[in-house]
Structure formats: C-alpha cells, structure tokens
Enzyme design. Structure first.
Site, PDB file in Angstrom:
ATOM      1  CD  GLU A 114      34.102  31.999  40.132  1.00 40.87           C
ATOM      2  OE1 GLU A 114      33.784  30.786  40.176  1.00 40.87           O
ATOM      3  OE2 GLU A 114      34.961  32.447  39.364  1.00 40.87           O
TER       4      GLU A 114
ATOM      5  CD  GLU B 256      36.155  38.006  40.897  1.00 39.48           C
ATOM      6  OE1 GLU B 256      36.460  39.216  40.822  1.00 39.48           O
ATOM      7  OE2 GLU B 256      36.899  37.142  41.354  1.00 39.48           O
TER       8      GLU B 256
ATOM      9  CE  LYS C  52      37.938  31.182  37.160  1.00 36.82           C
ATOM     10  NZ  LYS C  52      36.666  31.887  37.377  1.00 36.82           N
TER      11      LYS C  52
ATOM     12  CB  CYS D  34      38.903  41.209  42.455  1.00 34.86           C
ATOM     13  SG  CYS D  34      38.170  39.721  43.149  1.00 34.86           S
TER      14      CYS D  34
END
Length: 487
Positions: free
Chosen positions: A461, A250, A162, A284
C-alpha cells in the site's frame, strides 16, 4: 438513528437500496446503540456496481493523468475541510477516540488522494529503449475494474488507500467495507463525486462473507486488493489465482519490537504502547511481542505499568479519552479469551486483563493489558490477538533475539530501539518483515511503501509501489526499416 445513510450502497454516483439483502446493523461500540441499519448487497447490486465500474473506466483511463490527479486533489481538500465531521463518523463507526480519528483517519485518507493525485502524471511514465536503428518504449496502463475489500480498524483510511492509487492509474473501483464498519466509505464516495469524479468510477457496496466471492470471482474484475485476516487472504488469493487476476493483500501480524539495553527507556516504552494500545490494539502492524533485554527488564516493566495505568478510558467523543472500546462484543470476547489463556499458560499479568470500571456497561471496553515472563511457546506469543494485549519477553543477546523474532509465520512489521544505529541497521537487515522501524513505531506516511511478507501478505500500500500494483507494463517495439525474413 444518528448515523443512518441515505441508502446502503453507492453505485454510479448515487445512493442505491435493495432491502432484499441481509440486514446489517451498525452498532456504536461505546454504547451498544444501533446507529444505522443497512442491507448487504444482493447479486443484482453486485452486478450493477461492476457494470457501472466497467462502463465508466475506459473514458477515465483516456483522460490525462494530470486531469485525473486534479480531481483526486480536490477530494483531499474536501476531506480536510470536513475533517471534524468525518472523524466523528469514524468514531461512531469504530469506537476509536476522537482524539485519534481527528489526526489519523480522514487525514491519512486525504493524504492518499493528494499524494496519488500529485504523482500520477510523473509516476506513470514509461521508458525509451534505443535499439540501434529501431527503438522500443514502455508504458504503464490501467488494469480495468478493481475490487477493494476493507477491514474494520481503519475504514475510511483503507477506502482511500485502495481507491486513490487505483483511480490515479486510470482504473475504476468497487469497494466493500467491513460489515462492522459500513459507514465511512459511503462518505468517501460522496466526496469523490462532489470533487468531480465521473459517475461509476468509485462504487461502495455493503456485504458479509458471502459478498466477497461474488466480487472476486466476477469475470469483469481485473484486480483485488484485500486488507484482512490470513484465512480470508488465502481464500481470496486462491480464487484470484484460478482466474489469473492481479491481487495484493495486507494481512495479519505478530510483529516483534526489540528493545536493547542502551535504548532511551521513555521512547521505547512510548513506542511499545503505541504499537499495542493505539486504536485499542486493533492494528495489524502492532508490535505485540516486545522483546526487552534482560538488564533493563524490571525498569521497563515498572515504568510501563505506570504509564499504562494512567491511560484515560472513556467516552470516545470526549477529547480527553485515550482508549475507546473494541469494535464489537465478539472481538472483545475473543481478546478476553486470549487473556485467560495467557494466565492459564503461566504468563504474569502486570496490569489490566479485564473490563474497566466507570464506563458504559453496554460498551465493548477492555483494559490495556501487559503480560510479562512470556515465552515463545505460549499462545499469546504466537497468535494474533488484535486487541490491547502486550506480551513482554526477555532476551540476552542480539543473535538470540533475531532468531526468536523471526520464529513466526507472520512478516508484516518489526521495530528496533537502540542508541547504536549500526546495530539497528544490522538487526533490521536480518528481520523477516516488510515494514520496519528504528527508534519509532507504527508510522505509515503515504510516501513510504507499507506491507508484509510470509503469511502477512504481498504487495504494498502507499508510495509509487502501490501505483505500480494498479497498472501493468506494456512494451512497444518500433521497427524503423524493412522487415527481413528468411522465407
């Protein structure tokens, strides 16, 4: 305590403490030992962090992208020089084996700073549009103050994923790590200052569920990037929408991994194991619904059982350890509850399903678990478990498995194993997911976009796509003649 930072927060280039905030205990998952004690951000700390970011951002944005990139690339160099130190901290923070963190965590963060530092000058270029005598041009401009909210499975990586594109594009950032893993992001902030980043541009504050809304709802925040659960994502998206803020997220997944009967069996099993057991299943994008064509089901399960039972579970600091504990007792208990539900609903337990012997009893360990004869209606096949639990489902033909794979609210990832590349491309074209793999799984280099669809979020991302999410397009029309008006 073995990992106690100088203070809880890193604001305007230095450590800052406010003991009025709620106590956050950082617990080493392998032993249950408290390794650091921090405090959640008070409203005053939040204000200080955002004020620092707002003050520092305009001058940073005025620098050339090349100059900004030079600092980010230096941060990447420092991270690589200190990879061992950062990896050990990540292991203490998360419980993930050092065997993993030393190759996958700080290194991927360093890759992110290097990549975005390298492309900033070229990727932020606009277009020239000739219009006869007149012309127009476009330029990408930074958004301002950005907020990053991280998850506990890859704390250092997410802090960089990020921070790097936000900074490369000329923004500033306030980053809040998960309260379960508060330590790594502080070191990233330290390293950025050492690399030459001006003070105030990358700030880290600790917090819990009450801290996020203070950041998201702040009038000086232009953009929010979240990695987290679907319920949290919906709350953040709603709050951001109320103020028309930029937002990317996300979120979770229940991804399908499809194994056709012509696939290389060992590779397919390896992919399924990486897609279920890496990071103790706390990823994830994991392919937790493993669809295996009926003809090879028995051979697949037999070999999968052998390889799963050979996984080395133990001390995360031992480089021979392949599977560490879960991040917390609460998460371990949640996964054990899903395992019991799977058994109660009729799934066949192939291996695992409990707490392993010969490990620290205070640690939050769990066995890698495989269920077979799972049906689409079972809870373990529908809900994200976020632990080392693989569900193996049978299928007969391509059309059937595509329909079943898509029958989920999630759309983060998917994978296909087959020797027939024509079929592989045909299948991935039909699968409803944002990130897909053919004959491999869970690889996410910084050069490629990563993200999902449906309830798994929006935005990307990594790659140039991420840089675009931290900028907006400005269009300039240049008139070269006199203005003609009918008035």
């Amino acid at each position: 305590m073995k990992a106690q930072p100088k203070a809880s927060h890193f604001i305007d280039g230095e450590y800052v403490e406010d003991t009025a905030g709620t106590v956050i205990e950082s617990i080493y998952p392998a032993t249950g030992e408290v390794i650091a004690r921090l405090h959640a951000a008070t409203p005053d700390i939040v204000e200080k962090a955002i004020a620092a970011a707002k003050r520092a951002q305009p001058e940073w944005a005025a620098m050339s992208p090349t100059a900004r990139g030079r600092i980010l690339k230096r941060a990447a160099e420092i991270m690589r020089e200190r990879n061992r130190e950062l990896s050990e901290l990540e292991t203490l923070d998360t419980g993930k084996p050092i065997q993993e963190t030393i190759v996958a965590d700080p290194t991927s963060g360093a890759d992110s700073f290097e990549f975005f530092g390298g492309i900033a000058a070229a990727a932020l270029n606009g277009d020239y549009i000739p219009l006869g005598g007149d012309f127009a041009y476009t330029k990408r401009v930074p958004l301002g103050v950005c907020v990053g909210i991280g998850a506990w499975n890859y704390p250092q990586q997410i802090a960089c994923w990020k921070g790097a594109p936000a900074l490369a594009a000329g923004n500033s950032m306030v980053f809040k790590p998960s309260e379960n893993t508060p330590l790594g992001a502080l070191k990233i902030a330290e390293i950025l200052i050492e690399a030459g980043l001006p003070k105030g541009l990358y700030n880290v504050i600790q917090g819990d569920r009450s801290t996020g809304p203070l950041l998201v709802n702040h009038p000086d925040v232009a953009k929010v990037s979240l990695t987290g659960s679907v319920p949290t994502g919906k709350k953040v998206a709603a709050a951001a929408a109320a103020e028309l803020k930029h937002v990317t997220m996300e979120l979770g997944g229940k991804s399908p991994l499809i194994v056709f009967d012509d696939a290389d069996l060992e590779s397919a099993i390896g992919g399924a194991m990486l897609g279920n057991f890496y990071s103790t299943g706390q990823v994830c994008s994991n392919g937790t619904r493993v669809f295996v064509q009926r003809k090879i089901k028995d051979a697949f399960l037999a070999r999968l059982k052998e390889r799963t039972e050979a996984i080395v579970i133990g001390d995360p600091m031992d480089e021979a350890t392949q599977l560490g504990p879960m991040v917390s007792k609460a998460q371990r208990d949640k996964v054990l509850s899903y395992i019991e539900q799977g058994k109660a609903e009729g799934a066949r337990l192939v291996t695992g399903g409990g707490i392993p012997n010969a490990v620290n009893t205070e640690g939050t360990y769990i066995q890698p678990t495989v269920f077979a004869d799972v049906t689409d209606e079972m809870t373990i096949a529908r809900e994200e478990i976020f632990g080392p639990v693989m569900c193996v489902l049978d299928f007969d033909d391509e059309a059937e498995v595509v329909a079943r794979a898509n029958a989920t609210e999630f759309g983060l990832s998917a994978g296909v194993f087959t020797a027939d590349l024509t079929r592989a491309h045909r299948v991935v074209d039909q699968l409803e997911a944002g990130t897909l793999w053919i004959n491999t799984y869970n690889l996410a280099p910084v050069e490629i976009p990563f993200g999902g669809s449906k309830q798994s979020g929006f935005g990307r991302e990594n790659s140039v796509a991420a840089l675009n999410h931290y900028t907006e397009l400005k269009t300039v029309y240049v008139g070269m003649g006199k203005v003609e008006a009918p008035y």
